[in-house]
Write a protein that holds these residues in place. Sequence first.
Motif, PDB file in Angstrom:
ATOM      1  N   GLY A 173     -32.056  34.257 -12.563  1.00  0.00           N
ATOM      2  CA  GLY A 173     -31.642  33.949 -11.377  1.00  0.00           C
ATOM      3  C   GLY A 173     -32.560  35.177 -10.406  1.00  0.00           C
ATOM      4  N   TYR A 230     -32.106  37.098  -7.296  1.00  0.00           N
ATOM      5  CA  TYR A 230     -31.288  36.908  -5.896  1.00  0.00           C
ATOM      6  C   TYR A 230     -31.572  38.164  -5.212  1.00  0.00           C
ATOM      7  CZ  TYR A 230     -26.997  37.286  -3.106  1.00  0.00           C
ATOM      8  OH  TYR A 230     -26.082  37.512  -2.257  1.00  0.00           O
ATOM      9  N   ILE A 267     -32.211  32.290  -5.687  1.00  0.00           N
ATOM     10  CA  ILE A 267     -30.977  32.318  -4.989  1.00  0.00           C
ATOM     11  C   ILE A 267     -31.039  33.061  -3.903  1.00  0.00           C
ATOM     12  CG2 ILE A 267     -28.380  32.905  -5.164  1.00  0.00           C
ATOM     13  CD1 ILE A 267     -28.995  32.695  -8.183  1.00  0.00           C
ATOM     14  N   ASN A 297     -24.101  30.146  -3.208  1.00  0.00           N
ATOM     15  CA  ASN A 297     -24.988  30.941  -4.084  1.00  0.00           C
ATOM     16  C   ASN A 297     -24.149  30.868  -5.539  1.00  0.00           C
ATOM     17  OD1 ASN A 297     -27.164  31.288  -2.833  1.00  0.00           O
ATOM     18  ND2 ASN A 297     -26.325  33.268  -1.771  1.00  0.00           N
ATOM     19  N   ASN A 298     -22.767  31.260  -5.145  1.00  0.00           N
ATOM     20  CA  ASN A 298     -21.818  31.206  -6.452  1.00  0.00           C
ATOM     21  C   ASN A 298     -21.847  29.868  -7.075  1.00  0.00           C
ATOM     22  OD1 ASN A 298     -21.103  33.945  -6.863  1.00  0.00           O
ATOM     23  ND2 ASN A 298     -19.758  33.619  -5.165  1.00  0.00           N
ATOM     24  N   LEU A 341     -25.316  29.546  -9.201  1.00  0.00           N
ATOM     25  CA  LEU A 341     -24.751  30.410 -10.562  1.00  0.00           C
ATOM     26  C   LEU A 341     -23.901  29.645 -11.646  1.00  0.00           C
ATOM     27  CD1 LEU A 341     -24.428  34.004  -8.986  1.00  0.00           C
ATOM     28  CD2 LEU A 341     -26.161  33.218 -10.663  1.00  0.00           C
ATOM     29  N   LEU A 372     -26.979  30.824 -15.621  1.00  0.00           N
ATOM     30  CA  LEU A 372     -28.244  31.871 -16.082  1.00  0.00           C
ATOM     31  C   LEU A 372     -27.760  32.818 -17.043  1.00  0.00           C
ATOM     32  CD1 LEU A 372     -28.511  32.853 -12.305  1.00  0.00           C
ATOM     33  CD2 LEU A 372     -29.845  31.134 -13.408  1.00  0.00           C
ATOM     34  N   LEU A 387     -29.794  37.681 -14.210  1.00  0.00           N
ATOM     35  CA  LEU A 387     -29.873  37.780 -12.600  1.00  0.00           C
ATOM     36  C   LEU A 387     -30.584  39.035 -12.368  1.00  0.00           C
ATOM     37  CD1 LEU A 387     -28.698  36.320  -9.874  1.00  0.00           C
ATOM     38  CD2 LEU A 387     -26.681  37.771  -9.940  1.00  0.00           C
ATOM     39  N   LEU A 390     -22.154  38.169  -5.680  1.00  0.00           N
ATOM     40  CA  LEU A 390     -22.202  37.194  -6.536  1.00  0.00           C
ATOM     41  C   LEU A 390     -21.371  37.241  -8.002  1.00  0.00           C
ATOM     42  CD1 LEU A 390     -25.823  35.646  -6.460  1.00  0.00           C
ATOM     43  CD2 LEU A 390     -23.881  35.395  -5.046  1.00  0.00           C
ATOM     44  N   CYS A 433     -21.654  36.579 -11.766  1.00  0.00           N
ATOM     45  CA  CYS A 433     -22.709  36.115 -12.859  1.00  0.00           C
ATOM     46  C   CYS A 433     -22.078  36.573 -14.208  1.00  0.00           C
ATOM     47  CB  CYS A 433     -23.977  36.803 -12.693  1.00  0.00           C
ATOM     48  SG  CYS A 433     -25.415  36.124 -13.665  1.00  0.00           S
TER      49      CYS A 433
END
Length: 140
Positions: free
Chosen positions: A70, A72, A96, A105-106, A109, A114, A117, A127, A129
């Motif tokens: 990911g 971000y 993201i 966004n969550n 995820l 993933l 991240l 977030l 993750c």
Amino acid sequence: MENQILVTRGKITDDVCLNSLITRYAESQPDKVALKCQNRSYTYKQFDEITTKYANYLIHKGVKKGSLVGVYLYRSERMIQTLVAIIKAGGAYVPIDPTHPVERNNYILEEAQLDFLITEDVIKDDLKCNGTVLCADNLW
């Protein structure tokens, strides 16, 4: 000035990957500008060196062929370099967008599952993750 990726015209076949194309330009036109972002610019040689170094770091951290990574990050040269480094490491990136709602966004995820991240210190706590979180601030 907005962010730009400069592409040199030329014949590109279907069997050429992005990372191979960048390396090819780094060898044939090392001083030509590959990326401009705000007041900074990177030649193909610089861009290739940066993304290769970063890709090697990602491989050292465990990114391998098929890893879902990911990204971000806010739009910047760092984001572009990160995307290319992930490809060079063999991973697949999942964008993201930090400007989208945290709930959305969550959800991404959660669905993407993933392995990694990549984010920045100022937004890393936004977030949830389950994968390994790497802060781009510390990588560069």
